[in-house]
Design a protein around this motif. Structure first.
Motif, mmCIF file in Angstrom:
data_model
loop_
_atom_site.group_PDB
_atom_site.id
_atom_site.type_symbol
_atom_site.label_atom_id
_atom_site.label_comp_id
_atom_site.label_asym_id
_atom_site.label_seq_id
_atom_site.Cartn_x
_atom_site.Cartn_y
_atom_site.Cartn_z
ATOM 1 N N LYS A 141 -13.923 -21.253 -7.085
ATOM 2 C CA LYS A 141 -13.092 -20.318 -7.857
ATOM 3 C C LYS A 141 -13.463 -18.871 -7.525
ATOM 4 N N TYR A 142 -14.761 -18.581 -7.464
ATOM 5 C CA TYR A 142 -15.213 -17.235 -7.094
ATOM 6 C C TYR A 142 -14.786 -16.899 -5.666
ATOM 7 N N MET A 143 -14.958 -17.862 -4.782
ATOM 8 C CA MET A 143 -14.614 -17.645 -3.384
ATOM 9 C C MET A 143 -13.122 -17.354 -3.235
ATOM 10 N N SER A 144 -12.286 -18.130 -3.911
ATOM 11 C CA SER A 144 -10.842 -17.919 -3.775
ATOM 12 C C SER A 144 -10.412 -16.594 -4.389
ATOM 13 N N LEU A 145 -11.052 -16.158 -5.472
ATOM 14 C CA LEU A 145 -10.726 -14.858 -6.053
ATOM 15 C C LEU A 145 -11.131 -13.727 -5.104
ATOM 16 N N ILE A 146 -12.289 -13.844 -4.510
ATOM 17 C CA ILE A 146 -12.733 -12.843 -3.535
ATOM 18 C C ILE A 146 -11.797 -12.829 -2.330
ATOM 19 N N PHE A 147 -11.386 -14.002 -1.867
ATOM 20 C CA PHE A 147 -10.476 -14.067 -0.720
ATOM 21 C C PHE A 147 -9.101 -13.506 -1.072
ATOM 22 N N LEU A 148 -8.638 -13.734 -2.290
ATOM 23 C CA LEU A 148 -7.363 -13.179 -2.731
ATOM 24 C C LEU A 148 -7.412 -11.648 -2.743
ATOM 25 N N ILE A 149 -8.475 -11.102 -3.280
ATOM 26 C CA ILE A 149 -8.644 -9.641 -3.290
ATOM 27 C C ILE A 149 -8.703 -9.105 -1.861
ATOM 28 N N GLY A 150 -9.471 -9.772 -1.010
ATOM 29 C CA GLY A 150 -9.588 -9.343 0.385
ATOM 30 C C GLY A 150 -8.271 -9.417 1.131
ATOM 31 N N THR A 151 -7.483 -10.443 0.861
ATOM 32 C CA THR A 151 -6.191 -10.591 1.522
ATOM 33 C C THR A 151 -5.227 -9.492 1.097
ATOM 34 N N LEU A 152 -5.192 -9.189 -0.191
ATOM 35 C CA LEU A 152 -4.312 -8.123 -0.676
ATOM 36 C C LEU A 152 -4.730 -6.767 -0.116
ATOM 37 N N LEU A 153 -6.027 -6.518 -0.081
ATOM 38 C CA LEU A 153 -6.508 -5.260 0.492
ATOM 39 C C LEU A 153 -6.248 -5.198 1.993
ATOM 40 N N SER A 154 -6.403 -6.318 2.663
ATOM 41 C CA SER A 154 -6.132 -6.376 4.100
ATOM 42 C C SER A 154 -4.674 -6.047 4.388
ATOM 43 N N ALA A 155 -3.767 -6.601 3.594
ATOM 44 C CA ALA A 155 -2.343 -6.313 3.786
ATOM 45 C C ALA A 155 -2.064 -4.830 3.570
ATOM 46 N N ALA A 156 -2.603 -4.269 2.506
ATOM 47 C CA ALA A 156 -2.358 -2.853 2.211
ATOM 48 C C ALA A 156 -2.932 -1.954 3.304
ATOM 49 N N CYS A 157 -4.139 -2.253 3.735
ATOM 50 C CA CYS A 157 -4.774 -1.409 4.747
ATOM 51 C C CYS A 157 -4.121 -1.560 6.113
ATOM 52 N N THR A 158 -3.714 -2.766 6.471
ATOM 53 C CA THR A 158 -3.073 -2.976 7.766
ATOM 54 C C THR A 158 -1.695 -2.331 7.813
ATOM 55 N N LEU A 159 -0.917 -2.511 6.754
ATOM 56 C CA LEU A 159 0.462 -2.039 6.768
ATOM 57 C C LEU A 159 0.611 -0.554 6.451
ATOM 58 N N ALA A 160 -0.325 0.015 5.709
ATOM 59 C CA ALA A 160 -0.136 1.401 5.286
ATOM 60 C C ALA A 160 -1.282 2.325 5.685
ATOM 61 N N VAL A 161 -2.507 1.957 5.360
ATOM 62 C CA VAL A 161 -3.626 2.883 5.515
ATOM 63 C C VAL A 161 -3.924 3.177 6.988
ATOM 64 N N THR A 162 -4.053 2.142 7.800
ATOM 65 C CA THR A 162 -4.351 2.363 9.216
ATOM 66 C C THR A 162 -3.217 3.116 9.894
ATOM 67 N N ARG A 163 -1.998 2.796 9.542
ATOM 68 C CA ARG A 163 -0.844 3.496 10.115
ATOM 69 C C ARG A 163 -0.860 4.971 9.701
ATOM 70 N N PHE A 164 -1.203 5.242 8.439
ATOM 71 C CA PHE A 164 -1.315 6.625 7.971
ATOM 72 C C PHE A 164 -2.363 7.375 8.787
ATOM 73 N N TYR A 165 -3.539 6.756 8.966
ATOM 74 C CA TYR A 165 -4.586 7.410 9.751
ATOM 75 C C TYR A 165 -4.144 7.638 11.193
ATOM 76 N N LEU A 166 -3.404 6.682 11.756
ATOM 77 C CA LEU A 166 -2.930 6.835 13.135
ATOM 78 C C LEU A 166 -2.010 8.044 13.251
ATOM 79 N N TYR A 167 -1.069 8.173 12.340
ATOM 80 C CA TYR A 167 -0.175 9.332 12.384
ATOM 81 C C TYR A 167 -0.936 10.628 12.118
ATOM 82 N N MET A 168 -1.921 10.570 11.242
ATOM 83 C CA MET A 168 -2.710 11.756 10.948
ATOM 84 C C MET A 168 -3.499 12.204 12.187
ATOM 85 N N PHE A 169 -4.113 11.260 12.893
ATOM 86 C CA PHE A 169 -4.880 11.604 14.088
ATOM 87 C C PHE A 169 -3.979 11.998 15.253
#
Length: 190
Positions: A141-169
């Motif tokens: 249960k702990y593992m799946s909750l941690i993986f769920l949080i990591g997956t949601l953060l991974s999606a946000a960072c891949t789709l928005a944050v890294t792209r934002f940094y790329l355009y900024m640089f």
């Protein structure tokens, strides 16, 4: 009202060893992406550091989470996913640039090409983690909750944050193509 204490089951230095292993893997990933992708790799590094910081904050703010070896595995798996999807987008950007598109068009087209696969994979991983969380107990249960949080953060960072940094640089250098380490194959005229 008894107080229980638990001794480390993997040794007294297990947390230190895991932290060192994560540090070495992160450093290897940083060096690889900076050498292979230069400016895009720099955007990835900043995106990954944002992901790691947000992950640490999320885990520390949820008191119900207990990180054990299964949790460490979930953290590693979601981090590898984040790295994979960023590099997949960069690969698509390189392919688009090689076809003759401008740099800006290549970035837009490369991210557009990787969007469906990235979203689909993250939704599937999040649903799997949520189902596992709902049907499991204790460590899983702990593992799946941690993986769920990591997956949601991974999606946000891949789709928005890294792209934002790329355009900024991309706004800074004069030779943006060399900054991103992109090349086109030269063809000889017949």
């Amino acid at each position: 009202s008894q107080i229980f204490t638990l001794e480390p089951t993997m040794g007294a230095n297990a947390a230190l060893l895991v932290a060192v292993a994560f540090g070495v893997l992160s450093l290897a990933m940083i060096v690889y992406t900076l050498i292979r992708y230069k400016g895009m790799g720099l955007a990835h590094v900043y995106g990954f550091l944002t992901y790691a910081l947000l992950f640490i904050v999320c885990i520390s703010l949820i008191p119900a989470i207990r990180v054990d070896i299964a949790g460490v595995f979930a953290i590693l798996l979601s981090a590898v996913g984040m790295v994979f999807f960023d590099l997949y987008a960069f690969h698509n950007i390189r392919d688009e640039f090689a076809t003759g598109k401008t740099l800006t068009a290549s970035i837009k087209s490369g991210y557009k090409k990787s969007l469906a696969f990235t979203i689909d994979s993250h939704v599937n991983l999040a649903v799997a983690a949520l189902v596992l969380y709902l049907i499991s107990t204790a460590t899983v249960k702990y593992m799946s909750l941690i993986f769920l949080i990591g997956t949601l953060l991974s999606a946000a960072c891949t789709l928005a944050v890294t792209r934002f940094y790329l355009y900024m640089f991309m706004a800074q250098p004069k030779n943006k193509i060399a900054f991103c380490n992109l090349r086109r194959e030269e063809t000889e005229d017949e």
